[in-house]
Every structure is written in structure tokens, then in C-alpha cells.
Design an enzyme around this catalytic site. Sequence first.
Site, PDB file in Angstrom:
ATOM      1  N   GLY A 170       0.912  -1.148   0.184  1.00 46.59           N
ATOM      2  CA  GLY A 170       0.017   0.103   0.048  1.00 46.59           C
ATOM      3  C   GLY A 170       0.890   1.289  -0.026  1.00 46.59           C
ATOM      4  CG  HIS A 177      11.306  15.355   0.764  1.00 45.74           C
ATOM      5  ND1 HIS A 177      11.085  16.903   0.771  1.00 45.74           N
ATOM      6  CD2 HIS A 177      10.514  14.688   0.031  1.00 45.74           C
ATOM      7  CE1 HIS A 177      10.142  17.228   0.028  1.00 45.74           C
ATOM      8  NE2 HIS A 177       9.452  15.785  -0.430  1.00 45.74           N
ATOM      9  CG  ASP A 227      12.754  20.211  -6.262  1.00 39.11           C
ATOM     10  OD1 ASP A 227      11.874  19.768  -6.701  1.00 39.11           O
ATOM     11  OD2 ASP A 227      13.399  19.505  -5.400  1.00 39.11           O
ATOM     12  CG  HIS A 285       5.815  16.903  -2.237  1.00 43.70           C
ATOM     13  ND1 HIS A 285       5.749  16.109  -3.159  1.00 43.70           N
ATOM     14  CD2 HIS A 285       4.899  17.113  -1.441  1.00 43.70           C
ATOM     15  CE1 HIS A 285       4.786  15.413  -2.778  1.00 43.70           C
ATOM     16  NE2 HIS A 285       3.989  15.900  -1.846  1.00 43.70           N
ATOM     17  CG  PHE A 314      23.872  23.269  -0.501  1.00 39.68           C
ATOM     18  CD1 PHE A 314      25.209  23.000  -0.337  1.00 39.68           C
ATOM     19  CD2 PHE A 314      23.493  22.362  -1.353  1.00 39.68           C
ATOM     20  CE1 PHE A 314      25.746  21.694  -0.895  1.00 39.68           C
ATOM     21  CE2 PHE A 314      23.685  20.939  -1.547  1.00 39.68           C
ATOM     22  CZ  PHE A 314      25.137  20.635  -1.263  1.00 39.68           C
ATOM     23  CB  VAL A 367      25.149  25.322  -3.875  1.00 44.18           C
ATOM     24  CG1 VAL A 367      23.482  24.411  -4.453  1.00 44.18           C
ATOM     25  CG2 VAL A 367      26.006  24.231  -3.697  1.00 44.18           C
ATOM     26  CG  PHE A 427       9.401  26.811 -10.149  1.00 44.52           C
ATOM     27  CD1 PHE A 427       9.202  27.905 -10.462  1.00 44.52           C
ATOM     28  CD2 PHE A 427      11.072  26.511 -10.339  1.00 44.52           C
ATOM     29  CE1 PHE A 427       9.925  28.666 -11.293  1.00 44.52           C
ATOM     30  CE2 PHE A 427      11.771  27.287 -10.833  1.00 44.52           C
ATOM     31  CZ  PHE A 427      11.199  28.561 -11.437  1.00 44.52           C
ATOM     32  CG  ASP A 474       5.802  14.592  -6.957  1.00 42.00           C
ATOM     33  OD1 ASP A 474       6.490  15.489  -7.659  1.00 42.00           O
ATOM     34  OD2 ASP A 474       6.003  14.280  -5.833  1.00 42.00           O
TER      35      ASP A 474
END
Length: 528
Positions: free
Chosen positions: A33, A147, A180, A184, A193, A199, A204, A270
Site C-alpha cells: 500500500g 527530502h 527542483d 513538493h 546549502f 550552490v 517551484f 508528481d
Amino acid sequence: MPPEMTPIDGESQRKRVCYFFDSDVSGFHYGPGHPMKPTRIRMCHSLVMNYGLYKRMEIFRAKPATKREMTQFHSDEYVDFLSKITPSNMNSFIKEQHKYNVGDDCPVFDGLFDYCAISAGGSMEGAARLSRDKCDIAVNWAGGLHHAKKSEASGFCYVNDIVLGILELLRYHTRVLYIDIDVHHGDGVEEAFYTTDRVMTVSFHKYGEYFPGTGELRDVGIGKGKYYALNFPLRDGVTNENYQSVFEPVMRQVMESYDPGAVVLQCGTDSLSGDKLGCFNLSMRGHANCVQFIKSFNKPLLLVGGGGYTMRNVSRCWAYETGLAAGVELGKEIPMNEYYEYFGPDYELDVKASNMDDMNSPEYLERVKGIVLDHLRQVGGPPSVQMQDVPRLPIDDIVEDDPDEDMVDPNDRRPMRLLDSRRQNDGEFSDSDDEGEGGRRDHASNKDRDTVGTGRRFGAAAVGIMSTGTTHGVGPSVAPPVAGSSAAPPAVSSEQSDMDVDEVPLAQAAKAKAPSSKANGTAASGET
């Protein structure tokens, strides 16, 4: 008839592409699941191979990252914990599971450390090959786990392969840009950083009672890193046109102002329409436009994966973007492959947008874009860095050419250990048994599992990645209230998982159709 591939117009020089894939990655399973399914990477690879993209790039199986390499970013104690914990001994590590946030969104499963090592190894070796000018673009779809923190798992991510890859790039480049486009916020990379100007991170993402609860417009970095972290918060249902209208102007200005030596692009899918945990409305081509646009700057580019929980859409999008990296546009008809039945009923490559309402008004997007560009103007040009001699690391021996290799007699037998290291498993393309329906074995819901860690530490939003909450139309104001001036939103119960919504209709659909995966049904999240 061979699958169709059309060369992209306007590309005068073909890019050298290194593509990383380890067949072992699809053998790992987060649990019954759970929405994160490593099988999606093998599905993408199956499309890549059957489209014939292997003829246009080099394919590598990266050496898995070692504990020592992981501790270039992560704490020794955390890496040691990941290497020791297993489902059979996890009850002996209850205190550590709470400490390191393992056990809820980030479960303990068989081969956890090996899975992290494969993901991190691909990004690190891709970065190393870029730095040594062995390729122009490196692709590691098993990476992108943005993450993970220094001493904490978060949002299905345990080891932050992106940070490790950027650290490798920083050995040779004075400045590295991280972008990114996951739905998320890329909080783990930004946090790593946040205090440096070497860096720049640009994210977004969906913002407003949404995991991980960070990425507010005014989060711009601190100290030496002030204005080197840019966040563009978005609301539900953003379309291709609106996304492009802010992505391209912002990134064009970033490239001019920061002038990075290398770029890392996290391509979380995603943000596609119909994702089980996402809430954007991008089509495959809208998502891939970001890849093509960043590629056009001709910087050393590392492409990594990330989120994406409707597997047939994830694999379609990443295969298409692999083609763009190699300089071709894939035809719309999906070729026969090991997962062909997953792509019905139309068996076409495209992921189309839905009729979802776009809560991002033109006025809102213009105001936010203006503020982001104003932050960028504070940078005032690319920072200079005093470079030093590059330290020697074990990965150098992996990616550097053996000067004596050409002197070896081709008729001499190679050591069996060397041959075994290059061999792919016989069961690389075996059928998947992790979809939970159509006679498959795993039917349990993720919320029914016995979990140890129930507490969450995700900041003000206080929601897990699997609990999206009721955030339709919610977004940040241009001048949000000062932190602490209003009560934090209530935590979303683990009983309200998005995964519960689509199990009943999918089970019914499975009886009416040929056996297929859970990913074949119509997602309740608005997919067409």
C-alpha cells in the site's frame, strides 16, 4: 516496425549522455500500500531500451555508495543506523527510529541500505563523470530523493543523493545550480546549502498546508547564502502555460546572474496531472519543456528523479525526457515491452492534462515572479570562489580511465570478479507483484501496517507527504504573516491517506478488464 524517434530541430551538436541504471533497484519494496514503488524505475528503463535509446547514449551500472561516501553529508550515527536496521531487528531500535524519523512515511524494509546506496551511487558517479568531461548530461532516475536531511529521513527519502552529487560537482566547479520541479519543496537540498553562495537552489512547488510545509516566498537563505535560495510557491492545478510563463523567465535570469559551472535538475513527476499525491496539472510535454529549456544553456547537466506515484505516467515522462537528453523526441506509440499492459487502453506515450481548475491567477503569478526576480537582483552577479587542489577520493578510481587498458591483450581472459560486476540479473524484466490487485499478493493498505514512529516533525504544516489535506486553491499571500502570528493548521490524520480513495473503484475495474496493475485504474485525484 521499429519505434519512432525524431531528431530535435535546432540542435547542432549531439550531447554525450551517461545513463545510470541498476536492475537491483526494482527489487526493493517499501511495503504493502505504500505509494513509493521503485518498480517505476525499471518500467522507465524498459521503455528506454525498447525505444532504442541505448544506441544514443552510454549505459552504466554505478558502484553503490559506501557508508564513508554517505557521511560526506549525513552524520556517522545516522548512516550507521541505516546500515544496521532491518524488519527483523527494528524492535531493538525503537528509540533510534523516533530520533531519525523512520517508521511512518519512511518505513523499514528489506535491503533499505542497499537501496539508498544504489540511489546515491548513481548521482555521485554521474556528477563525477560530468566533472571530468566524460559526458555532457548524466541521468539517474533512481536519484532525486530531495527530502532527506543530515540526520533524518523524510518524505520517503533516507539518503540525499542530490546533496552528495552536488558536493562531488563542487570539487571541480565554483558554482552549482540546483533546480527542483517536484510538486513538493526541495527542503533537504535547500537546507544543506542554505548558508553558502556556492550552490543556488531554485524550487517551484505547491505551498500551503502541504508537505513539507517549507519553501515560503521569503525563504531566501541566510548569511553568505542570502538570496541564493529561491522559492516559487504555487497553488493547485497549475497548467503548462502558466508554469512555463514563470519557469523560463526566472531560470533565464538565474543563468545570467549566477552563471553556474554545472546544473542539477530534479525531475519529480508528481507535478504531472493525475498523480496520486500531487495536485498540479502539467502534461508530459509541459514537464519535459523544463528539461529541454535547461538543456539549451549547454551546461554540464545532472538529471535525477524524485517523486511520482502514478507509475505508468512516471515511466512515460522519464523515458521521454531521456530521449530529449539524447537529442530525439520519442514517437507517441509505445513499443512492446515487459510492462505493455500498464499503458492501456490507448498505449500512447503522452500524459495529458485534465480539466482541473487552475488556482494560479495571472496576477498572482506576476506578483510572485516579480518578488523572486527582485530577490535574484540582490545577488549582483556570480560570486567568486578561491579554488584549491582537488582532493583524491575513492570515486576517482571508478570513473577515471585506466592508462594501461589499451595495452591488455583482447584475447586474455578477464577475471571472473570483473565480469560478474558488469552482469545484469536474469530477472531484470520479470513481472511486478507489488501493485496489490488483479490477483497480486499485496492487498493491505499502508495505514494498516504496524508502525513504530507515529510522531512527525514537519514544521508548521504538520502533515505527512501522504496526507495532502484540503488545500485546493490555497496558496501563500505575497506578504505572508510573520511566523507565529497565527495558529498552525491541525495535523492531518494518517487515516485520511490518499491511497484509500482509489482502492475500491480500482478493484472493481480490475474485474472488468484483463489483469493489470493498480496503476492502470483511473486515479481519484483527477487523472484523465
